[in-house]
Design an enzyme around this catalytic site. Structure first.
Site, PDB file in Angstrom:
ATOM      1  NE  ARG A 108      -7.969  11.206   5.445  1.00  0.00           N
ATOM      2  CZ  ARG A 108      -8.367  10.537   6.536  1.00  0.00           C
ATOM      3  NH1 ARG A 108      -7.514   9.763   7.177  1.00  0.00           N
ATOM      4  NH2 ARG A 108      -9.597  10.641   6.988  1.00  0.00           N
ATOM      5  CG  ASN A 112      -1.861   1.147   1.271  1.00  0.00           C
ATOM      6  OD1 ASN A 112      -1.462   2.283   1.003  1.00  0.00           O
ATOM      7  ND2 ASN A 112      -3.101   0.901   1.609  1.00  0.00           N
ATOM      8  CG  HIS A 165      -8.306   4.076   0.880  1.00  0.00           C
ATOM      9  ND1 HIS A 165      -8.468   3.899   2.234  1.00  0.00           N
ATOM     10  CD2 HIS A 165      -9.536   4.383   0.411  1.00  0.00           C
ATOM     11  CE1 HIS A 165      -9.745   4.083   2.560  1.00  0.00           C
ATOM     12  NE2 HIS A 165     -10.412   4.386   1.465  1.00  0.00           N
ATOM     13  NE  ARG A 167      -9.689   8.277   4.164  1.00  0.00           N
ATOM     14  CZ  ARG A 167      -9.917   7.397   5.150  1.00  0.00           C
ATOM     15  NH1 ARG A 167      -9.116   6.374   5.333  1.00  0.00           N
ATOM     16  NH2 ARG A 167     -10.924   7.571   5.975  1.00  0.00           N
ATOM     17  CD  GLU A 186      -7.186  -6.261   2.792  1.00  0.00           C
ATOM     18  OE1 GLU A 186      -7.360  -6.035   1.571  1.00  0.00           O
ATOM     19  OE2 GLU A 186      -6.416  -5.614   3.521  1.00  0.00           O
ATOM     20  CG  HIS A 189       1.314   5.934   4.821  1.00  0.00           C
ATOM     21  ND1 HIS A 189       0.177   5.221   4.537  1.00  0.00           N
ATOM     22  CD2 HIS A 189       1.220   6.265   6.124  1.00  0.00           C
ATOM     23  CE1 HIS A 189      -0.555   5.117   5.625  1.00  0.00           C
ATOM     24  NE2 HIS A 189       0.053   5.740   6.608  1.00  0.00           N
ATOM     25  CB  THR A 247      -9.711   1.457   7.115  1.00  0.00           C
ATOM     26  OG1 THR A 247      -9.218   2.189   5.996  1.00  0.00           O
ATOM     27  CG2 THR A 247     -11.081   0.911   6.810  1.00  0.00           C
ATOM     28  CG  HIS A 261      -5.686  -1.863   9.298  1.00  0.00           C
ATOM     29  ND1 HIS A 261      -5.279  -1.296  10.480  1.00  0.00           N
ATOM     30  CD2 HIS A 261      -6.172  -0.851   8.555  1.00  0.00           C
ATOM     31  CE1 HIS A 261      -5.527  -0.001  10.447  1.00  0.00           C
ATOM     32  NE2 HIS A 261      -6.063   0.297   9.289  1.00  0.00           N
ATOM     33  CD  GLU A 297      -7.143  -0.235   0.936  1.00  0.00           C
ATOM     34  OE1 GLU A 297      -7.440   0.736   1.659  1.00  0.00           O
ATOM     35  OE2 GLU A 297      -6.215  -0.990   1.183  1.00  0.00           O
TER      36      GLU A 297
HETATM   37  N1  PXP Z   1      -5.888  -3.188   3.899  1.00  0.00           N
HETATM   38  C1  PXP Z   1      -6.859  -2.243   3.951  1.00  0.00           C
HETATM   39  C2  PXP Z   1      -8.221  -2.597   3.434  1.00  0.00           C
HETATM   40  C3  PXP Z   1      -6.587  -0.945   4.436  1.00  0.00           C
HETATM   41  O1  PXP Z   1      -7.574  -0.020   4.483  1.00  0.00           O
HETATM   42  C4  PXP Z   1      -5.274  -0.640   4.863  1.00  0.00           C
HETATM   43  C5  PXP Z   1      -4.963   0.738   5.352  1.00  0.00           C
HETATM   44  O2  PXP Z   1      -5.102   1.663   4.336  1.00  0.00           O
HETATM   45  C6  PXP Z   1      -4.300  -1.642   4.764  1.00  0.00           C
HETATM   46  C7  PXP Z   1      -4.641  -2.917   4.312  1.00  0.00           C
HETATM   47  C8  PXP Z   1      -2.880  -1.402   5.156  1.00  0.00           C
HETATM   48  O3  PXP Z   1      -2.794  -1.125   6.510  1.00  0.00           O
HETATM   49  P1  PXP Z   1      -1.411  -0.645   7.138  1.00  0.00           P
HETATM   50  O4  PXP Z   1      -1.091   0.678   6.506  1.00  0.00           O
HETATM   51  O5  PXP Z   1      -1.695  -0.559   8.590  1.00  0.00           O
HETATM   52  O6  PXP Z   1      -0.389  -1.680   6.772  1.00  0.00           O
END
Ligand code: PXP
Length: 260
Positions: free
Chosen positions: A48, A6, A42, A44, A150, A9, A100, A213, A69
């Protein structure tokens, strides 16, 4: 076990200055060359971090499948249909949350989720539902006709951090830090058992099962042993480590930990 990285960030850092640096697009080749199997972003509702143009450029340029996402808001679903990612992961979204915080309410929002799935599938986009690891949520996801679930690993990850870290892991965790260790161990076992049971059920119902997550280089070990989970989606810990090691090493190290 496959790894979705992901990269939201990277856009978070860019948005801190509202300029065009760093560009999340630059992460695609690095992730692909260092063992990532998928790119996750994602889009959003409040935009953001990832913007529509980012999503379009990433989907067009990515050498890896893109897992987008998004919320179940019909306007967002229309945008996702036109962006045509490989997969859409439907997540609950609240404007005030930092990330999330829980899984979708698949029973309470059955009709809206069904509409979103049908629309996305009609555009040849497979759908994953981000759910809490409960029997009811998995069974309902199967009835909804999703291709993937997921499983939300946030509770497990928070408890793990409370047990193993001297520092509070998140703003939710501070109170529970006062719990005795044996109680934390029991809660971790329960949270882990819920993930195992949900993954096994999902697989037996014919769903493909992902999880994510709060996963990091420490707490991932026991999740990797669950052989009914096919894929992990990880963001924060990889991007955080990349500040010190570079993204290539951070992705490569995580991919090594995903090997069974
Ligand atoms: N999976 C989903 C559906 C998420 O919303 C997120 C956070 O955006 C992640 C995985 C990744 O989570 P983390 O950034 O805590 O690794």
């Amino acid at each position: 076990m496959t790894l979705g990285v992901n990269i939201d960030h990277i856009a978070v850092l860019r948005e801190a200055r509202k300029i065009n640096d760093p560009d999340p697009l630059m992460a695609l080749a690095v992730c692909a060359q260092n063992g990532a199997d998928q790119i996750t972003i994602h889009l959003r509702e409040d935009r953001r971090h990832i913007h529509d143009e980012d999503a379009q450029r990433i989907i067009d340029a990515s050498p890896l499948p893109v897992n987008l996402e998004c919320s179940i808001d019909p306007a967002i679903i229309d945008i996702v249909c036109s962006l045509r990612p490989h997969r859409a992961t439907l997540v609950p979204e609240k404007r005030e949350e930092v990330t999330t915080e829980g899984g979708l309410d698949v029973s309470g929002q059955f009709e809206s989720i069904l509409n979103a799935i049908n629309k996305l599938n009609a555009h040849e986009i497979e759908v994953s539902l981000f759910i809490d690891p409960t029997i009811e949520a998995v069974e309902t996801s199967e009835r909804l006709g999703a291709q993937w679930v997921e499983l939300h690993t946030g509770s497990y990850a928070n408890l793990y951090a409370m047990r193993h870290s001297a520092l509070p892991h998140s703003h939710h965790a501070i109170e529970s830090l006062r719990l005795p260790r044996h109680e934390l161990d029991e809660r971790i076992q329960k949270a882990y058992g819920d993930i195992v049971d949900s993954a096994n059920l999902g697989r037996s119902l014919g769903l493909k099962v992902a999880a994510g997550h709060g996963l990091n280089y420490q707490n991932i070990a026991s999740i990797v042993t669950i052989d009914t989970i096919e894929e992990l989606n990880i963001g924060q810990s990889i991007i955080a480590r990349s500040v010190f090691t570079g993204l290539a090493t951070a992705v490569r190290d995580m991919k090594k930990l995903c090997q069974r």
